[in-house]
Design an enzyme around this catalytic site. Sequence first.
Site, PDB file in Angstrom:
ATOM      1  N   GLY A  12     -12.169  26.270  76.739  1.00  0.00           N
ATOM      2  CA  GLY A  12     -12.625  25.206  76.545  1.00  0.00           C
ATOM      3  C   GLY A  12     -14.025  24.912  76.175  1.00  0.00           C
ATOM      4  O   GLY A  12     -15.273  25.334  76.821  1.00  0.00           O
ATOM      5  N   ARG A  16     -16.444  16.881  75.264  1.00  0.00           N
ATOM      6  CA  ARG A  16     -17.044  15.964  76.032  1.00  0.00           C
ATOM      7  C   ARG A  16     -17.978  15.762  77.409  1.00  0.00           C
ATOM      8  O   ARG A  16     -18.691  14.915  77.021  1.00  0.00           O
ATOM      9  CB  ARG A  16     -16.019  14.930  76.770  1.00  0.00           C
ATOM     10  CG  ARG A  16     -14.941  14.360  76.203  1.00  0.00           C
ATOM     11  CD  ARG A  16     -13.794  14.458  76.797  1.00  0.00           C
ATOM     12  NE  ARG A  16     -12.622  15.654  77.341  1.00  0.00           N
ATOM     13  CZ  ARG A  16     -11.605  15.480  78.408  1.00  0.00           C
ATOM     14  NH1 ARG A  16     -11.225  14.342  78.614  1.00  0.00           N
ATOM     15  NH2 ARG A  16     -10.768  17.167  77.786  1.00  0.00           N
ATOM     16  N   LYS A  23     -18.521  24.462  78.659  1.00  0.00           N
ATOM     17  CA  LYS A  23     -18.768  23.415  79.992  1.00  0.00           C
ATOM     18  C   LYS A  23     -18.800  23.824  80.970  1.00  0.00           C
ATOM     19  O   LYS A  23     -19.830  23.741  82.011  1.00  0.00           O
ATOM     20  CB  LYS A  23     -17.757  22.516  79.267  1.00  0.00           C
ATOM     21  CG  LYS A  23     -17.523  21.765  81.057  1.00  0.00           C
ATOM     22  CD  LYS A  23     -15.788  20.240  80.690  1.00  0.00           C
ATOM     23  CE  LYS A  23     -14.942  21.193  81.076  1.00  0.00           C
ATOM     24  NZ  LYS A  23     -13.844  20.257  80.415  1.00  0.00           N
ATOM     25  N   THR A  79      -4.034  24.313  77.072  1.00  0.00           N
ATOM     26  CA  THR A  79      -4.274  24.924  78.670  1.00  0.00           C
ATOM     27  C   THR A  79      -2.974  25.684  78.571  1.00  0.00           C
ATOM     28  O   THR A  79      -3.141  26.999  79.476  1.00  0.00           O
ATOM     29  CB  THR A  79      -3.527  24.037  79.839  1.00  0.00           C
ATOM     30  OG1 THR A  79      -2.835  22.834  79.665  1.00  0.00           O
ATOM     31  CG2 THR A  79      -5.673  23.266  79.773  1.00  0.00           C
ATOM     32  N   GLY A 140      -3.709  13.655  84.750  1.00  0.00           N
ATOM     33  CA  GLY A 140      -1.957  14.289  83.995  1.00  0.00           C
ATOM     34  C   GLY A 140      -1.412  13.066  85.147  1.00  0.00           C
ATOM     35  O   GLY A 140      -2.345  13.275  86.380  1.00  0.00           O
TER      36      GLY A 140
HETATM   37  C1  UD1 Z   1      -6.362  19.099  82.340  1.00  0.00           C
HETATM   38  C2  UD1 Z   1      -4.291  18.608  82.831  1.00  0.00           C
HETATM   39  C3  UD1 Z   1      -4.396  17.815  83.344  1.00  0.00           C
HETATM   40  C4  UD1 Z   1      -5.129  17.471  84.983  1.00  0.00           C
HETATM   41  C5  UD1 Z   1      -6.889  17.777  85.200  1.00  0.00           C
HETATM   42  C6  UD1 Z   1      -7.424  17.862  85.566  1.00  0.00           C
HETATM   43  C7  UD1 Z   1      -3.247  20.022  80.965  1.00  0.00           C
HETATM   44  C8  UD1 Z   1      -2.728  19.705  79.741  1.00  0.00           C
HETATM   45  N1  UD1 Z   1      -4.325  18.977  81.290  1.00  0.00           N
HETATM   46  O1  UD1 Z   1      -6.887  18.091  81.628  1.00  0.00           O
HETATM   47  O2  UD1 Z   1      -3.166  16.937  84.180  1.00  0.00           O
HETATM   48  O3  UD1 Z   1      -5.143  16.118  85.374  1.00  0.00           O
HETATM   49  O4  UD1 Z   1      -6.376  19.302  83.831  1.00  0.00           O
HETATM   50  O5  UD1 Z   1      -8.289  18.405  85.582  1.00  0.00           O
HETATM   51  O6  UD1 Z   1      -3.236  21.113  81.428  1.00  0.00           O
HETATM   52  N2  UD1 Z   1      -8.975  25.777  78.297  1.00  0.00           N
HETATM   53  C9  UD1 Z   1      -8.877  26.235  77.956  1.00  0.00           C
HETATM   54  N3  UD1 Z   1      -8.116  27.131  76.871  1.00  0.00           N
HETATM   55  C10 UD1 Z   1      -8.049  25.732  75.463  1.00  0.00           C
HETATM   56  C11 UD1 Z   1      -7.477  24.703  76.174  1.00  0.00           C
HETATM   57  C12 UD1 Z   1      -8.087  24.275  78.594  1.00  0.00           C
HETATM   58  O7  UD1 Z   1      -8.742  27.351  78.511  1.00  0.00           O
HETATM   59  O8  UD1 Z   1      -6.852  25.564  74.922  1.00  0.00           O
HETATM   60  C13 UD1 Z   1      -9.308  24.577  79.529  1.00  0.00           C
HETATM   61  C14 UD1 Z   1     -10.427  24.267  79.610  1.00  0.00           C
HETATM   62  O9  UD1 Z   1     -11.846  25.184  79.399  1.00  0.00           O
HETATM   63  C15 UD1 Z   1     -10.802  23.702  80.750  1.00  0.00           C
HETATM   64  C16 UD1 Z   1      -9.769  23.923  81.256  1.00  0.00           C
HETATM   65  O10 UD1 Z   1      -8.487  24.347  80.200  1.00  0.00           O
HETATM   66  O11 UD1 Z   1     -11.581  24.433  81.660  1.00  0.00           O
HETATM   67  C17 UD1 Z   1      -8.608  21.963  81.447  1.00  0.00           C
HETATM   68  O12 UD1 Z   1      -9.073  21.182  79.947  1.00  0.00           O
HETATM   69  P1  UD1 Z   1      -8.927  20.580  79.656  1.00  0.00           P
HETATM   70  O13 UD1 Z   1      -9.341  20.217  78.595  1.00  0.00           O
HETATM   71  O14 UD1 Z   1     -10.844  19.996  80.342  1.00  0.00           O
HETATM   72  O15 UD1 Z   1      -8.089  19.450  80.097  1.00  0.00           O
HETATM   73  P2  UD1 Z   1      -7.583  18.209  80.676  1.00  0.00           P
HETATM   74  O16 UD1 Z   1      -7.471  17.577  79.707  1.00  0.00           O
HETATM   75  O17 UD1 Z   1      -8.809  17.991  81.903  1.00  0.00           O
HETATM   76 CA    CA Z   2     -10.667  19.337  82.818  1.00  0.00          CA
END
Ligand code: UD1
Ligand code: CA
Length: 458
Positions: A12, A16, A23, A79, A140
């Site tokens: 990601g 934010r 990040k 994710t 979540g």
């Molecule tokens: C996610 C969880 C949430 C949890 C929180 C904990 C999901 C849908 N939600 O939300 O339930 O409470 O983490 O911190 O999983 N990433 C990728 N590829 C993507 C999207 C994200 O690699 O396509 C990575 C991001 O770089 C990050 C991690 O996954 O390191 C989590 O993504 P983020 O967008 O921060 O999720 P949250 O909204 O925090």
């Molecule tokens: Ca997160």
Amino acid sequence: MKDVASIILAAGKGTRMKSKLPKVLHKVGGKAMVECVLDTVKSIGTKKNVVIVGFGSEQVKEALGSKATFVFQKEQNGTGHAVKQALPELGQFDGTIILLCGDTPLVTADTLQALLKEHEDTGAAATVLTAYMDDPTGYGRIVRDEEGRVVRIVEQKDGTSQILAIHEINTGMYAFDSKKLWPCLDQLNTNNAQGELYITDVISILVDAGQRVSAYMTKDSDESLGVNSRAQLAQAQQIIRNRKNQELMANGVTLIDPATTYVEPGVVVGRDTVLQPGTILEGNTIIGENCEIGPQTRLTNVVVGNDDIIHYTYAHDCEVRNGTDIGPYVHLRPNTIIGDKVHIGNFVEVKNSQVGEGTKFPHLSYIGDSDVGGAVNIGCGTITVNYDGKIKHRTKIGDGAFVGCNTNLVAPVSVGDYAYIGAGSTITKDVPAKALAVGRARQIVKEHWVTDDTYKKK
Ligand code: UD1
Ligand code: CA
């Protein structure tokens, strides 16, 4: 125990954060967040570690080097989509997959072990690491049925007010039975507020298929902090700093003011050492026993012996032996070794130099590229002229030498043992042992220079 592999999500952008840097490369305790997560998960003995990279992938790969296997996620579709990318690397793996996010740097090995234990003891298809948060905003939420079994996870953006009132949150860390994880990923959909494939939906998919899902709640909710913003980054810093401060104090180090003492996790400090306010200890710094460090001192990769006093100083990539006092306002630069019982006073800079036992640089000097013996006295304002515009040259000063104030030592040059240099000299030729060298214009005195006339006019 079954074999364990890990997947760390780090593709990601971290919108934010409002940053050009991915990040997960923002640092906590001097280490990129994703590296904190990777090191922790590796410490429990994983067989393979797959990091999903996307935004800034080259930078993330460079930061982690050969520590992990990387998979590229072209578009960040959530994710669940990210986890899917690991299929070519782990599709054949038979065991437990720990899934983590690159933005939860505070999780400890003990907690991951406890998660694994719960997972194995209950024979679950998936086990979620949860936490109780006073303020669960942004995470979540864990939804349980009347019997207390986890049934699904609902994201903040998808939650009704009833759901949002739940304080048990998803930490984003899970243990999965590898064989049961992959088929679920094909059932994910984007029918949610963010239009993404959520890994969290795997939980309800497994429950609906009659599979067992367990949960393990962390004892310390600080460990679950997910860093999405600069404010949360600062919060994570504070937590990691506080952990280290507590560890230091428990091991016999005095912190006059923990709130203004910044010690990175890898730093070692000996017993009865006192850290004054404004002390910053970074990298591979090692401090011995019974020292007084600070106030206002930053030491980066510095090895300090015992019984030293270092205040108002910035030192990096150098070494200070025992019983030495340094400061105020001293800068010690790389490849410097300050010996035992040395005194370095105010406004002194030392670079790429060795300094022998009992030597004194009391004030206002620049000593660079020099080998200084023991019991040397360097007078105020002495400067090694080490650079001729093209290359740097060394200065050698023998044991017991006395260098008068305001001397320029034009390198390459050497001053022999027990030699003396008259104040204000510019030394361009070697000075033999026990000699006196004076290199300055001879003083002229003109008697009666001021006539009665000129004096009276004033
Ligand atoms: C996610 C969880 C949430 C949890 C929180 C904990 C999901 C849908 N939600 O939300 O339930 O409470 O983490 O911190 O999983 N990433 C990728 N590829 C993507 C999207 C994200 O690699 O396509 C990575 C991001 O770089 C990050 C991690 O996954 O390191 C989590 O993504 P983020 O967008 O921060 O999720 P949250 O909204 O925090
Ligand atoms: Ca997160």
